[in-house]
Design an enzyme around this catalytic site. Structure first.
Site, PDB file in Angstrom:
ATOM      1  N   ASN A   1       1.691  26.484  41.977  1.00 36.75           N
ATOM      2  CA  ASN A   1       0.262  26.621  41.646  1.00 36.75           C
ATOM      3  C   ASN A   1      -0.002  27.658  40.551  1.00 36.75           C
ATOM      4  O   ASN A   1      -1.049  27.643  39.920  1.00 36.75           O
ATOM      5  CB  ASN A   1      -0.571  26.977  42.887  1.00 36.75           C
ATOM      6  CG  ASN A   1      -0.762  25.831  43.853  1.00 36.75           C
ATOM      7  OD1 ASN A   1      -0.967  26.026  45.045  1.00 36.75           O
ATOM      8  ND2 ASN A   1      -0.710  24.602  43.359  1.00 36.75           N
TER       9      ASN A   1
ATOM     10  N   ASP B   1      -4.692  19.569  51.079  1.00 36.72           N
ATOM     11  CA  ASP B   1      -4.731  18.945  49.754  1.00 36.72           C
ATOM     12  C   ASP B   1      -6.028  18.160  49.561  1.00 36.72           C
ATOM     13  O   ASP B   1      -6.586  17.639  50.523  1.00 36.72           O
ATOM     14  CB  ASP B   1      -3.507  18.026  49.607  1.00 36.72           C
ATOM     15  CG  ASP B   1      -3.245  17.653  48.163  1.00 36.72           C
ATOM     16  OD1 ASP B   1      -3.835  18.272  47.250  1.00 36.72           O
ATOM     17  OD2 ASP B   1      -2.444  16.725  47.937  1.00 36.72           O
TER      18      ASP B   1
END
Ligand code: FPP
Length: 252
Positions: free
Chosen positions: A72, A24
């Site tokens: 996503n 991340d």
């Protein structure tokens, strides 16, 4: 501390067999430099290469990377397309290195949802590397933990309907066997970069007893030293699996 000094502190006998990583912070890293988000993802690929090779060198046997989650897909179309292209380019470019390093590539997730070209490149590399035994690199693509659990439950329900399985006897082993992750041991260590302290729908079932290491470092800046620190953090933990500390000491 320098890389070598950290490496010297690592106990080679207690290397986690399976490490899973939530990579991340690519977007924030790019923003910090005044670049578009995709530049962060591109830089992230360099970190992927380094972590994959470092993990293999210290003896990790399975490395699972959360490369693209089910959620996503709802990112801006341009970012999704750029990520897919980056994935294809990186896999194509890195396949010779995977071969040189004895690394087998596998995937978990709803890969049928990926663009056809992406799927083709992935299956070619999976096929080309399937004889490699040093480490298995598992890319989680169009993956989420809840998606996998639902798919597994559906498979079990269908088998029950067909009379292949008795609903009264369904247990953990049946769910383990029906998951995309069936052929891997559960992760010993889960790492998340960028300072967020969440699981974000990653290996929900599999991390029941994983040690979790959170670091503030953004993925594009996650270095060999940071990886060693995560391993050392893991080695400093007492894994009890629900037992007491005294019980664990008796076993050892
Ligand atoms: C999270 O950062 C990262 C991703 C959603 C993608 C990760 C993908 C790569 C590093 C490239 C994959 C390539 C290979 C070969 C595996 P973010 O965009 O959520 O960052 P932010 O939270 O700072 O916005």
């Amino acid at each position: 501390m320098a890389e070598k000094a950290l490496l010297n502190q690592i106990d080679p006998i207690r290397i986690p067999e399976h490490v899973a990583i939530i990579m991340d912070g690519n977007g924030r890293w790019a923003k910090k430099q005044g670049f578009l988000r995709i530049f962060g993802h591109r830089q992230g690929v360099d970190t992927v290469r380094n972590v994959v090779e470092t993990a293999a060198e210290i003896g990790v046997k399975y490395l699972t990377l959360y490369a693209f989650s089910t959620e996503n897909w709802s990112r801006p179309k341009a970012e999704v397309n750029a990520l897919m292209q980056l994935l294809v380019d990186s896999i194509e470019k890195e396949t010779p290195r995977l071969m040189q390093n004895g690394i087998r590539l596998e995937t978990i997730g709803n890969v049928a949802q990926l663009p056809a070209g992406c799927n083709k490149t992935l299956s070619e590399t999976v096929e080309a590397t399937k004889g490699n035994t040093r480490m298995t690199l598992i890319l989680a693509l169009s993956y989420s933990g809840r998606w996998d659990i639902i798919e597994a439950v559906r498979k079990i329900a269908i088998d029950a309907k067909k009379g292949l399985i008795d609903p009264e006897t369904i247990g953990e082993d049946d769910l383990n066997a029906a998951l995309n992750t069936a052929r891997y041991p559960n992760p010993d260590l889960l790492i998340r970069t960028s300072g967020e302290q969440r699981i974000s729908n990653f290996l929900l079932w599999e991390i029941a007893y994983s040690e979790i290491h959170f670091t503030k470092v953004l993925w594009p800046e996650f270095s060999t030293e940071d990886f060693y620190k995560a391993i050392l953090d893991y080695q400093g933990r007492e894994r009890r699996f629900g037992n007491t500390g005294d019980q664990i000491k008796q076993v050892v």
